[in-house]
Design an enzyme around this catalytic site. Structure first.
Site, short mmCIF file in Angstrom:
data_model
loop_
_atom_site.label_atom_id
_atom_site.label_comp_id
_atom_site.label_asym_id
_atom_site.label_seq_id
_atom_site.Cartn_x
_atom_site.Cartn_y
_atom_site.Cartn_z
N CYS A 1 71.06 36.14 12.45
CA CYS A 1 71.74 37.39 12.89
C CYS A 1 71.48 36.95 14.58
O CYS A 1 72.34 37.54 15.42
CB CYS A 1 70.86 38.35 12.67
N HIS B 1 72.47 43.39 18.59
CA HIS B 1 72.67 43.14 17.15
C HIS B 1 72.67 44.47 16.20
O HIS B 1 71.91 45.25 16.33
CB HIS B 1 71.69 42.27 16.54
N ASN C 1 75.75 45.34 8.82
CA ASN C 1 74.97 44.11 9.52
C ASN C 1 75.85 42.86 9.06
O ASN C 1 75.91 42.43 8.11
CB ASN C 1 73.44 43.92 9.09
#
Length: 338
Positions: A125, A265, A295
């Site tokens: 990520c 993020h 996500n």
């Protein structure tokens, strides 16, 4: 919005500035209501704990490289450039098309590029933040003049769809920016040079078993599935975010009040909200896409940048703060004068 506070000074002239942004999403939308038919969960449970209402899922035969190419072409169009103008591709992904070669060279071939260099970055990520920092450094040394920096994922391919604690969280997509060597203010309202001002990268392998995929060519000869200790990741993420953001702001000689836009993020709205509060960043300055994208790992920040740029929120000269935390653990932040 206003520039840096009077009397404060940003660090040395940026090496590269963002001149184009683009994104790509699969057509298929998977809503929370549809997930309720697959696993024992509820829309209320997902929304209250994550802020996610839907995510995109790649079609059969739609690879990470396909999404990356689409995002790259959109970013090039936005910059008024062609693939022939690019001499570097840095692609962040945890879901490559193949073990090797890199997905970046697949994109290079699809774009028709015959020169330059292309490689992948694996920081999950945090991948886009790592890739952006890497490309900026290569431009600073003269290794490249223009770079495509891409975050692209097909996380749906590594999810255990019977695990309700993880399958509800992730989605597929890609985002890209074009970086160009910078030697002028390029229209910045404050008169200061546009581009990447400061970055901070961290990792701690002691946490590698808290967010990982339980497969790999060397260990299991298989792809495996994503596994996560959610509460431990949640607790770590907030502290990690504050750590690198404060480091970047200190390097740049600014405070949270100087930030025009915070683009974190997009993992979990509760993490984003808590991080912004701890940093003293006004919630009106936070760019959120997690509700519709879920996500998307390395793709989440460039997807959010593309949306906020397209709708006119992020404008030339704005001070934009990016941050991410992912498996490894890895985490990092980048400050950009847009």
């Amino acid at each position: 919005m206003d520039g840096p506070s009077p009397g404060r000074r940003e660090v040395a002239r940026p090496a590269a500035c963002v001149v184009g942004v683009g994104s790509a999403l699969p057509e298929r939308v998977l809503t929370n209501l549809q997930l309720m038919e697959m696993v024992d969960t509820s829309d209320d449970w997902i929304v209250s704990r994550t802020g996610i209402r839907e995510r995109r899922i790649a079609a059969e035969g739609e690879f990470t490289s396909h999404l990356a190419e689409r995002a790259a072409r959109q970013a090039l169009d936005n910059a008024g450039l062609t693939p022939a103008d690019i001499d570097l591709i840095v692609l962040a992904t945890a879901t490559p098309d193949n073990t090797f070669p890199s997905t970046a060279v697949a994109v290079q071939e699809r774009l028709g590029m015959k020169t330059g260099a292309a490689f992948d970055v694996a920081a999950v990520c945090s991948g886009f933040v790592y890739a952006l920092t890497t490309a900026n450094a290569l431009i600073a040394t003269g290794t490249a003049r223009r770079a495509l920096v891409i975050g692209a994922e097909t996380f749906s391919r590594i999810l255990d769809w019977s695990d309700r604690t993880t399958c509800v969280l992730f989605g597929d997509g890609a985002g890209a920016v074009v970086l160009e060597a910078n030697g002028a203010t390029n229209g910045s309202a404050s008169g200061t040079p546009r581009g990447i001002i400061a970055s901070s990268l961290r990792s701690d392998g002691a946490h590698r078993d808290k967010l990982f995929v339980d497969g790999g060519p060397s260990s299991t000869r298989s792809v495996g599935h994503l596994r996560m200790r959610g509460q431990e990741v949640f607790r770590f993420a907030i502290g990690a975010t504050v750590d690198v953001v404060e480091d970047v702001m200190a390097k740049a000689g600014i405070t949270a009040q100087d930030i025009d836009w915070f683009v974190p993020h997009q993992a979990n709205k509760r993490i984003i909200d808590a991080s912004a509060r701890k940093l003293g960043i006004d919630e009106k300055k936070v760019v959120l896409t997690v509700e519709r994208h879920g996500n998307t790992s390395a793709a989440s920040i460039p997807l959010a940048l593309s949306q906020a740029s397209a709708d006119g929120r992020i404008k030339k000269g704005d001070l934009v703060l990016l941050e991410a935390m992912g498996g490894g653990f890895t985490w990092g932040a980048v400050l950009v004068r847009w």
